[in-house]
Design an enzyme around this catalytic site. Sequence first.
Site, mmCIF file in Angstrom:
data_model
loop_
_atom_site.group_PDB
_atom_site.id
_atom_site.type_symbol
_atom_site.label_atom_id
_atom_site.label_comp_id
_atom_site.label_asym_id
_atom_site.label_seq_id
_atom_site.Cartn_x
_atom_site.Cartn_y
_atom_site.Cartn_z
ATOM 1 N N HIS A 1 37.959 -11.789 -25.011
ATOM 2 C CA HIS A 1 37.589 -10.931 -26.141
ATOM 3 C C HIS A 1 37.820 -11.621 -27.482
ATOM 4 O O HIS A 1 37.906 -10.965 -28.517
ATOM 5 C CB HIS A 1 38.358 -9.614 -26.071
ATOM 6 C CG HIS A 1 38.001 -8.799 -24.867
ATOM 7 N ND1 HIS A 1 38.768 -7.746 -24.417
ATOM 8 C CD2 HIS A 1 36.951 -8.882 -24.001
ATOM 9 C CE1 HIS A 1 38.210 -7.218 -23.335
ATOM 10 N NE2 HIS A 1 37.115 -7.900 -23.066
ATOM 11 N N CYS B 1 33.545 -15.972 -47.592
ATOM 12 C CA CYS B 1 33.008 -17.299 -47.291
ATOM 13 C C CYS B 1 32.938 -18.154 -48.548
ATOM 14 O O CYS B 1 32.474 -17.703 -49.603
ATOM 15 C CB CYS B 1 31.626 -17.156 -46.667
ATOM 16 S SG CYS B 1 30.804 -18.727 -46.322
ATOM 17 N N CYS C 1 28.739 -18.773 -49.096
ATOM 18 C CA CYS C 1 27.801 -17.709 -49.460
ATOM 19 C C CYS C 1 28.479 -16.426 -49.927
ATOM 20 O O CYS C 1 27.811 -15.449 -50.240
ATOM 21 C CB CYS C 1 26.870 -17.410 -48.290
ATOM 22 S SG CYS C 1 27.651 -16.491 -46.932
ATOM 23 N N GLY D 1 49.106 -6.457 -16.031
ATOM 24 C CA GLY D 1 49.120 -5.683 -17.266
ATOM 25 C C GLY D 1 47.778 -5.218 -17.784
ATOM 26 O O GLY D 1 47.554 -5.201 -18.993
ATOM 27 N N ASN E 1 51.260 -4.201 -12.309
ATOM 28 C CA ASN E 1 50.904 -3.244 -13.352
ATOM 29 C C ASN E 1 51.715 -1.967 -13.155
ATOM 30 O O ASN E 1 52.298 -1.745 -12.089
ATOM 31 C CB ASN E 1 49.402 -2.923 -13.281
ATOM 32 C CG ASN E 1 48.863 -2.316 -14.562
ATOM 33 O OD1 ASN E 1 49.200 -2.747 -15.659
ATOM 34 N ND2 ASN E 1 48.013 -1.314 -14.425
ATOM 35 N N CYS F 1 55.771 -5.220 -16.268
ATOM 36 C CA CYS F 1 55.296 -6.589 -16.023
ATOM 37 C C CYS F 1 56.419 -7.617 -16.085
ATOM 38 O O CYS F 1 56.587 -8.428 -15.160
ATOM 39 C CB CYS F 1 54.204 -6.956 -17.026
ATOM 40 S SG CYS F 1 52.713 -5.958 -16.909
#
Length: 332
Positions: free
Chosen positions: A138, A170, A173, A210, A235, A255
């Site tokens: 992700h 940026c 730009c 987890g 888990n 965990c």
Amino acid sequence: MVKNTVKHVDSSKHLEKVASLIKEGKVKKICVMVGAGISTAAGIPDFRSPETGIYNNLQRFNLPYAEAVFDLSYFRKNPRPFYELAHELMPEKYRPTYTHYFIRLLHDKRLLQKCYTQNIDTLERLAGVPDKALIEAHGSFQYSRCIECYEMAETEYVRACIMQKQVPKCNSCKGLIKPMIVFYGEGLPMRFFEHMEKDTKVCDMALVIGTSLLVHPFADLPEIVPNKCQRVLINREPAGDFGERKKDIMILGDCDSQVRALCKLLGWSDELEKLIDTSVETLTEEISLLSVDSTIEKNASEQKKDDNSVNPFTKIEEKKKDEVTLLVSDDE
């Protein structure tokens, strides 16, 4: 689908089984697949807890819906809620957990095929898991780029903005800069798809830790490993389709506690503690340097601020070659 027929899981017995497989050399290529459950022990809140979750804490921004903080169209209109969240998740505030260092230990022992993580906190990197062994499904705060011209932004500049609760722009730009975190509607990094088929085919253990396995396509990973592959879930509760295969092993509980118990059975406890002690000392020195840098950058900003500038810092000074950067990428 999560099996509702699971009545009792003997976690101690299952831990012994996993330890035996590793000690006897029957497992040599472990694909680790992790989620937010391995980072809560570091103090990072999850997203959906009613009182302490990240979404709950963003209510003051009157978001149209909680997930808008990760919606690209909303980000274009109002990036501030995201950068408030980014400030809360900055890696300087947190340390890797036992589970993160366990993954590093698997790599050091040449048992780690790959670590697939849903987390964006970069704690796997801070624990020393090298880039070549890590798939951040992700995305993460490691890299950032402009959402208009796609020019990559300097990590130190973005970090400094986040630390000062400013929105980075940026340099080319003046468009909005966004860390390369996967927002809703965006595709996962190509690296995820390039490696998942090979890794799931060759691994002899899929170790899921987890995660509730609710977000796809990440949740597909343990489902596509071959039947001969040993699947293990650590888990707090059952997840995904665990329990549907005869060989499945479920270890339910915290965990870190279960990982430490596994290391004890493997005879790795001393190595794990030594790895943590060494890493904590190094991280403390690095974060101390970064805190000094942040203060210098803030002071420079106040002295050189231009009323027409769209950035909180008019210039980020060139860093010395021996300066330590927090988010380290292993290029070896």
